[in-house]
Design a protein around this motif. Structure first.
Motif, mmCIF file in Angstrom:
data_model
loop_
_atom_site.group_PDB
_atom_site.id
_atom_site.type_symbol
_atom_site.label_atom_id
_atom_site.label_comp_id
_atom_site.label_asym_id
_atom_site.label_seq_id
_atom_site.Cartn_x
_atom_site.Cartn_y
_atom_site.Cartn_z
ATOM 1 N N GLU A 79 0.863 -1.177 0.000
ATOM 2 C CA GLU A 79 0.000 0.000 0.000
ATOM 3 C C GLU A 79 0.901 1.228 0.000
ATOM 4 O OE1 GLU A 79 -2.896 -0.344 3.172
ATOM 5 O OE2 GLU A 79 -3.973 -1.882 2.017
ATOM 6 N N MET A 80 0.714 2.069 -0.998
ATOM 7 C CA MET A 80 1.510 3.290 -1.105
ATOM 8 C C MET A 80 0.695 4.415 -0.461
ATOM 9 S SD MET A 80 4.171 2.328 -2.938
ATOM 10 C CE MET A 80 4.855 3.903 -3.444
ATOM 11 N N ILE A 129 5.239 13.276 1.766
ATOM 12 C CA ILE A 129 5.967 12.097 2.254
ATOM 13 C C ILE A 129 5.300 10.870 1.648
ATOM 14 C CG2 ILE A 129 6.361 10.619 4.278
ATOM 15 C CD1 ILE A 129 6.738 13.105 5.957
ATOM 16 N N VAL A 130 6.122 9.938 1.110
ATOM 17 C CA VAL A 130 5.604 8.664 0.593
ATOM 18 C C VAL A 130 6.009 7.555 1.563
ATOM 19 C CG1 VAL A 130 5.740 6.996 -1.305
ATOM 20 C CG2 VAL A 130 5.689 9.450 -1.814
ATOM 21 N N GLU A 131 5.062 6.690 1.887
ATOM 22 C CA GLU A 131 5.324 5.561 2.788
ATOM 23 C C GLU A 131 4.866 4.261 2.128
ATOM 24 O OE1 GLU A 131 4.506 7.903 7.028
ATOM 25 O OE2 GLU A 131 2.967 6.594 6.213
ATOM 26 N N PHE A 132 5.465 3.150 2.571
ATOM 27 C CA PHE A 132 5.109 1.820 2.066
ATOM 28 C C PHE A 132 4.562 0.990 3.227
ATOM 29 C CE2 PHE A 132 8.639 3.477 -0.306
ATOM 30 C CZ PHE A 132 8.543 3.004 -1.603
ATOM 31 N N ILE A 154 9.253 -0.228 -8.140
ATOM 32 C CA ILE A 154 9.172 0.666 -6.973
ATOM 33 C C ILE A 154 9.285 2.117 -7.427
ATOM 34 C CG2 ILE A 154 10.350 1.398 -4.845
ATOM 35 C CD1 ILE A 154 11.324 -1.557 -4.585
ATOM 36 N N ASP A 155 10.281 2.384 -8.282
ATOM 37 C CA ASP A 155 10.492 3.757 -8.765
ATOM 38 C C ASP A 155 9.241 4.265 -9.493
ATOM 39 O OD1 ASP A 155 13.030 3.573 -7.735
ATOM 40 O OD2 ASP A 155 14.011 3.257 -9.674
ATOM 41 N N LEU A 195 4.291 7.493 -9.815
ATOM 42 C CA LEU A 195 2.848 7.591 -10.063
ATOM 43 C C LEU A 195 2.084 8.013 -8.812
ATOM 44 C CD1 LEU A 195 2.259 4.516 -12.429
ATOM 45 C CD2 LEU A 195 2.409 6.949 -13.058
ATOM 46 N N THR A 196 2.587 7.651 -7.646
ATOM 47 C CA THR A 196 1.963 8.084 -6.385
ATOM 48 C C THR A 196 2.076 9.608 -6.256
ATOM 49 O OG1 THR A 196 2.402 5.975 -5.299
ATOM 50 C CG2 THR A 196 2.114 7.884 -3.860
#
Ligand code: ADP
Ligand code: MG
Length: 234
Positions: free
Chosen positions: A90-91, A117-120, A148-149, A154-155
């Protein structure tokens, strides 16, 4: 496109096969869960509203160059989508401190971040969707580094498209959860984008207009979902 066998029943949707192996039907339910299904309830007509709201966002994103699984909305509760091989990650992208970020780092809810901020998170109900990082995703082979990149790109692009669109409609996009999958080798945005999966705050009052109303028993849950649908033109 008629529904064939039920492939999966999740917390918010059912997925049906169709005659086309590349297409699935998403059926949007009114069931609401929170805290990894420890809290359960119903939000009247949520499925109808989330289907319509997701359609608006997916169309907007497609026009902005974000590949999505959206094909078309068939009726109130059914959306025809491309069948993806879902990446179990989940991004999450955040613009304002809230929820688990506030809790984890002891920060006050409501402070805008200077940049997103992007989290995984590992998508696993039995494990309560634990937070992970890129190393876990790559080394444990949930996705390649190139994937991943692309998911990060895209996120951030999704956030950059939806944030101003919502701001113009008096809504702060606080954070959102996205799911991606593979479609003929390409990374494609899947699932749904709606008040279940985003935090939306009213720009002037700061009032919550999303599933936090259900999670935190704030009342007027249906009204909030209806108001989001109205403002985005769903
Ligand atoms: P969950 O309880 O796992 O969140 P949902 O009720 O949201 O499930 O149902 C949607 C399920 O379908 C999710 O597991 C999601 O990862 C998956 N999914 C979403 N879009 C697609 C797609 N286009 N192809 C295949 N699976 C998908
Ligand atoms: Mg879900």
């Amino acid at each position: 496109m008629e529904a064939r066998e039920l492939l999966y029943e999740g917390k918010a949707k059912k997925l049906f096969a169709t005659a086309d192996p590349d297409r699935l039907l998403q059926f949007f339910k009114d069931d609401a869960t929170a805290f990894n299904a420890k809290k359960r309830g119903t939000i009247v007509d949520k499925g109808i509203l989330n289907n319509a709201i997701s359609e608006v966002f997916f169309r907007l994103l497609e026009n902005a160059g974000v590949p999505t699984h959206f094909v078309r909305r068939l009726d109130d509760r059914h959306m025809l989508v491309k069948r993806l091989e879902i990446v179990p990650v989940e991004m999450v992208v955040r613009n304002v401190i809230a929820g688990s970020l506030a809790k984890r780092l002891g920060l006050e809810e409501g402070r805008p971040l200077p940049e997103p901020i992007v989290e995984f998170f590992y998508k696993s109900d039995p494990l309560d969707d634990p937070m992970i990082n890129e190393w876990h995703v790559r080394v444990l082979k949930m996705a390649t580094q190139a994937e991943i990149d692309r998911m990060v790109e895209l996120t951030l692009r999704t956030n950059a498209v939806l944030q101003p669109f919502l701001a113009e409609r008096g809504i702060v996009l606080v954070d959102m959860k996205l799911e991606f999958g593979r479609f003929h080798g390409e990374i494609v945005l899947g699932d749904e984008i709606c008040p279940d999966t985003c935090r939306f705050w009213d720009s002037s009052s700061g009032e919550k207009m999303d599933k936090d109303r259900f999670r935190r028993d704030l009342g007027k849950v249906e009204e909030a979902y209806q108001e989001i649908a109205r403002r985005v033109g769903a």
